[in-house]
Motif scaffolding. Structure first.
Motif, PDB file in Angstrom:
ATOM      1  N   ALA A   9      40.953  42.111  37.723  1.00  0.00           N
ATOM      2  CA  ALA A   9      40.769  43.561  37.818  1.00  0.00           C
ATOM      3  C   ALA A   9      42.127  44.256  37.948  1.00  0.00           C
ATOM      4  CB  ALA A   9      39.871  43.886  39.006  1.00  0.00           C
ATOM      5  N   GLY A  11      45.775  45.660  35.631  1.00  0.00           N
ATOM      6  CA  GLY A  11      45.961  46.640  34.573  1.00  0.00           C
ATOM      7  C   GLY A  11      45.247  46.217  33.291  1.00  0.00           C
ATOM      8  N   VAL A  12      45.402  44.965  32.907  1.00  0.00           N
ATOM      9  CA  VAL A  12      44.796  44.490  31.658  1.00  0.00           C
ATOM     10  C   VAL A  12      43.271  44.448  31.793  1.00  0.00           C
ATOM     11  CG1 VAL A  12      44.724  42.599  29.994  1.00  0.00           C
ATOM     12  CG2 VAL A  12      46.887  43.159  31.124  1.00  0.00           C
ATOM     13  N   ARG A  35      39.267  38.565  42.487  1.00  0.00           N
ATOM     14  CA  ARG A  35      39.478  38.127  43.869  1.00  0.00           C
ATOM     15  C   ARG A  35      39.084  39.239  44.848  1.00  0.00           C
ATOM     16  NH1 ARG A  35      45.185  35.658  44.412  1.00  0.00           N
ATOM     17  NH2 ARG A  35      45.773  37.733  43.677  1.00  0.00           N
ATOM     18  N   THR A  36      39.417  40.486  44.482  1.00  0.00           N
ATOM     19  CA  THR A  36      39.132  41.605  45.367  1.00  0.00           C
ATOM     20  C   THR A  36      38.041  42.472  44.734  1.00  0.00           C
ATOM     21  OG1 THR A  36      41.517  41.568  45.803  1.00  0.00           O
ATOM     22  CG2 THR A  36      40.295  43.414  46.740  1.00  0.00           C
ATOM     23  N   LYS A  39      38.407  46.299  43.879  1.00  0.00           N
ATOM     24  CA  LYS A  39      39.143  46.703  42.669  1.00  0.00           C
ATOM     25  C   LYS A  39      38.200  46.754  41.464  1.00  0.00           C
ATOM     26  CE  LYS A  39      43.736  45.130  43.978  1.00  0.00           C
ATOM     27  NZ  LYS A  39      44.925  44.395  43.585  1.00  0.00           N
ATOM     28  N   VAL A  57      35.134  36.710  43.120  1.00  0.00           N
ATOM     29  CA  VAL A  57      35.225  35.287  42.748  1.00  0.00           C
ATOM     30  C   VAL A  57      36.640  34.786  43.015  1.00  0.00           C
ATOM     31  CG1 VAL A  57      35.897  35.588  40.287  1.00  0.00           C
ATOM     32  CG2 VAL A  57      34.552  33.599  40.972  1.00  0.00           C
ATOM     33  N   ALA A  59      38.923  32.506  41.340  1.00  0.00           N
ATOM     34  CA  ALA A  59      38.991  31.799  40.051  1.00  0.00           C
ATOM     35  C   ALA A  59      39.856  30.542  40.115  1.00  0.00           C
ATOM     36  CB  ALA A  59      39.483  32.757  38.966  1.00  0.00           C
ATOM     37  N   ASP A  60      40.411  30.236  41.287  1.00  0.00           N
ATOM     38  CA  ASP A  60      41.074  28.936  41.448  1.00  0.00           C
ATOM     39  C   ASP A  60      40.049  27.857  41.753  1.00  0.00           C
ATOM     40  OD1 ASP A  60      43.755  29.706  41.045  1.00  0.00           O
ATOM     41  OD2 ASP A  60      43.838  30.550  43.073  1.00  0.00           O
ATOM     42  N   ALA A  81      42.729  37.289  34.443  1.00  0.00           N
ATOM     43  CA  ALA A  81      43.337  37.043  35.759  1.00  0.00           C
ATOM     44  C   ALA A  81      44.757  36.547  35.468  1.00  0.00           C
ATOM     45  CB  ALA A  81      42.490  36.036  36.523  1.00  0.00           C
ATOM     46  N   THR A 103      44.545  35.690  27.505  1.00  0.00           N
ATOM     47  CA  THR A 103      45.684  36.400  26.899  1.00  0.00           C
ATOM     48  C   THR A 103      47.030  35.759  27.243  1.00  0.00           C
ATOM     49  OG1 THR A 103      46.042  37.904  28.770  1.00  0.00           O
ATOM     50  CG2 THR A 103      44.449  38.623  27.106  1.00  0.00           C
ATOM     51  N   PHE A 139      48.475  41.228  23.073  1.00  0.00           N
ATOM     52  CA  PHE A 139      49.268  41.700  21.925  1.00  0.00           C
ATOM     53  C   PHE A 139      50.249  40.636  21.488  1.00  0.00           C
ATOM     54  CE2 PHE A 139      49.701  45.552  19.382  1.00  0.00           C
ATOM     55  CZ  PHE A 139      50.659  45.099  18.501  1.00  0.00           C
ATOM     56  N   ASP A 140      51.087  40.183  22.457  1.00  0.00           N
ATOM     57  CA  ASP A 140      51.971  39.081  22.095  1.00  0.00           C
ATOM     58  C   ASP A 140      52.058  38.117  23.272  1.00  0.00           C
ATOM     59  OD1 ASP A 140      53.177  41.313  23.320  1.00  0.00           O
ATOM     60  OD2 ASP A 140      55.158  40.889  22.492  1.00  0.00           O
ATOM     61  N   PRO A 141      51.316  36.992  23.201  1.00  0.00           N
ATOM     62  CA  PRO A 141      50.548  36.484  22.074  1.00  0.00           C
ATOM     63  C   PRO A 141      49.267  37.284  21.838  1.00  0.00           C
ATOM     64  CG  PRO A 141      50.074  35.123  23.976  1.00  0.00           C
ATOM     65  CD  PRO A 141      51.151  36.095  24.391  1.00  0.00           C
ATOM     66  N   ASN A 181      51.963  41.904  35.616  1.00  0.00           N
ATOM     67  CA  ASN A 181      52.141  41.181  36.879  1.00  0.00           C
ATOM     68  C   ASN A 181      53.604  40.760  37.108  1.00  0.00           C
ATOM     69  OD1 ASN A 181      52.212  38.530  38.464  1.00  0.00           O
ATOM     70  ND2 ASN A 181      50.253  39.454  38.996  1.00  0.00           N
ATOM     71  N   THR A 344      47.425  45.035  25.631  1.00  0.00           N
ATOM     72  CA  THR A 344      46.898  43.689  25.916  1.00  0.00           C
ATOM     73  C   THR A 344      45.374  43.715  26.032  1.00  0.00           C
ATOM     74  OG1 THR A 344      48.916  43.330  27.205  1.00  0.00           O
ATOM     75  CG2 THR A 344      47.175  41.687  27.433  1.00  0.00           C
TER      76      THR A 344
END
Ligand code: NDP
Length: 397
Positions: A9, A11-12, A35-36, A39, A57, A59-60, A81, A103, A139-141, A181, A344
């Motif tokens: 959650a 910017g992307v 995680r939060t 957000k 969640v 995600a780890d 994430a 991404t 975008f890149d990649p 990030n 992105t």
């Protein structure tokens, strides 16, 4: 058409959620998990669609992810994430029969090193399970790979030289801030440079090679050679490539801050003892730097990212430049985020749309350039990232 789960959650994730919500004919059921949870709830509020579900969640944890997937039963996960979570999310996808898109390629937390081998190793398991994994669809990649595939399909018999050029000509009016990030960003650009030439990888000092390049509607900007992950997959998937490089612009002020951060040890990723507590300096630095999500409001200017390609068509040498310019203010007006998150999050949504429509659906683990670029290119024009082409111009490279 189907259910999508966005993990992350930031910017992307915010942009991906806005764009997914705008395409409700394709994405009929949406959940944002991170995680939060607050957000995720804030994103739903900003979008103004109370039907979007949210969840907390870690995600780890494969176990946590499996519980969430079994509960929501998504068809595809958009993983926005951090690169550290790629493998746990892929593992959970396999356990629950869910398709996957990300991404950024996997990176272990304790080593600033990224490569595709860890994720490519999942190919046979995804194939046997009949599941699709789409890697590197930002975008890149991401668009950089789709542009290359489009050039190979329509404009070249053989691509020989590929230069991916990434310019952020925006100004956020902060002394120092990263556009995504900070931990991942600083790990990436403080590494040694690397490019591909004649079948070999050539290593350079960090940001050692640089030259001014002229960007459309922006003008000349000093551009620095970096290693970037799509070079690894593109040189493998387009074996006629003789040389592939990646260039990114940085301002002097940014580079001065970066040098100081490194010199005083704040870019360290190992644990240190601080008053009896273990901290990682770079993670601490992230906590005090501006949040990339908050940069949008005062961000002026635009990004300009593209591929400059030289190769052969019908026995003749030709050059081709395909690029997008994205205005930070336009991105902010639409999603509340700046242009780097926008460039992105939009392709991440388009990749998931390609999957949902059955256009990019083949069991296994794939990079974006291994799919048909045409329907993706068509959506870029419709979803806010229009592209432009220059034939037989001076590539400067
Ligand atoms: P942010 O740091 O803004 O967002 C990351 C999000 O992931 C946060 O919401 C964070 O939660 C969440 N998260 C982190 N760890 C976990 C975890 N263990 N479990 C659940 N959620 C977690 O990053 P960005 O949005 O700027 O970037 C997202 C991704 O996009 C990154 O992987 C980045 O590398 C990639 N990227 C790709 C680009 C491309 O062009 N291909 C360009 C720019 C970025 P919390 O809010 O609680 O910290």
């Amino acid at each position: 058409m189907g259910k999508v789960l966005i993990i992350g959650a930031g910017g992307v994730g915010t942009v991906a959620a806005f764009k997914v919500a705008q395409n409700s004919d394709v994405f009929t059921d949406i959940m944002i998990a991170s995680r939060t949870r607050s957000k995720c709830d804030a994103i739903v509020k900003a979008i103004g669609n109370p039907n979007i579900k949210t969840a907390q969640v870690d995600a780890d944890s494969v176990q946590d992810l499996v519980a969430l997937f079994n509960d929501f039963k998504p068809e595809i996960v958009i993983n926005v994430a951090l690169p550290y979570q790629d493998l746990t999310i892929m593992e959970a996808c396999l356990q629950c029969g869910v398709n996957y898109l990300d991404t950024a390629n996997y990176e272990p937390k304790d080593e600033a090193h990224f490569e595709y081998s860890w994720q490519w190793a999942y190919h046979d398991r995804f194939k046997e399970a009949g599941l699709t994994a789409i890697l590197g669809c930002g975008f890149d990649p991401g668009v950089s790979g789709v542009y290359t595939a489009y050039a190979a399909k329509h404009h070249f018999d053989e691509i020989h030289y590929l230069d991916i050029v990434d310019c952020n000509a925006g100004n956020h009016h902060k002394a120092f801030a990263t556009n995504f990030n900070p931990e991942i960003n600083i790990r990436e650009i403080t590494q040694k440079g690397r490019y591909y030439e004649d079948g070999k990888w050539i290593e350079t000092g960090a940001l050692e090679i640089h030259k001014p390049l002229t960007y459309p509607n922006v003008g000349p900007r000093e551009s620095y050679l970096l290693f970037h992950e799509e070079l690894e997959s593109l040189t493998k998937n387009f074996p006629t490539i003789k040389r592939a490089r990646f260039w990114m612009t940085f301002g002097q002020e940014y580079l001065t801050h970066l040098r100081v951060i490194q010199n005083i040890g704040m870019a360290r990723i190992d644990e240190i003892d601080y008053n009896g507590q273990k901290i990682v300096p770079l993670q601490f630095l992230k906590a005090v730097l501006p949040n990339p999500q908050d940069l949008g409001e005062n961000y002026e200017g635009e990004t300009s990212i593209g591929c400059r390609i030289r190769g052969v068509k019908d026995g003749k040498e030709r050059t081709y430049y395909v690029y997008n310019n994205c205005s930070h203010q336009e991105a902010y007006k639409e999603t509340g985020m700046q242009g780097v998150s926008y460039t992105t999050g939009v392709p991440a949504m388009i990749g998931a749309m390609m999957f949902m429509k059955g256009l990019w659906r083949k069991p296994g683990v794939w990079n974006v350039e291994q799919f048909d670029p045409d329907p993706f290119m068509e959506q870029l024009n419709k979803q806010g990232l229009p592209w432009h082409e220059v034939f037989d111009g001076d590539l400067e490279l």
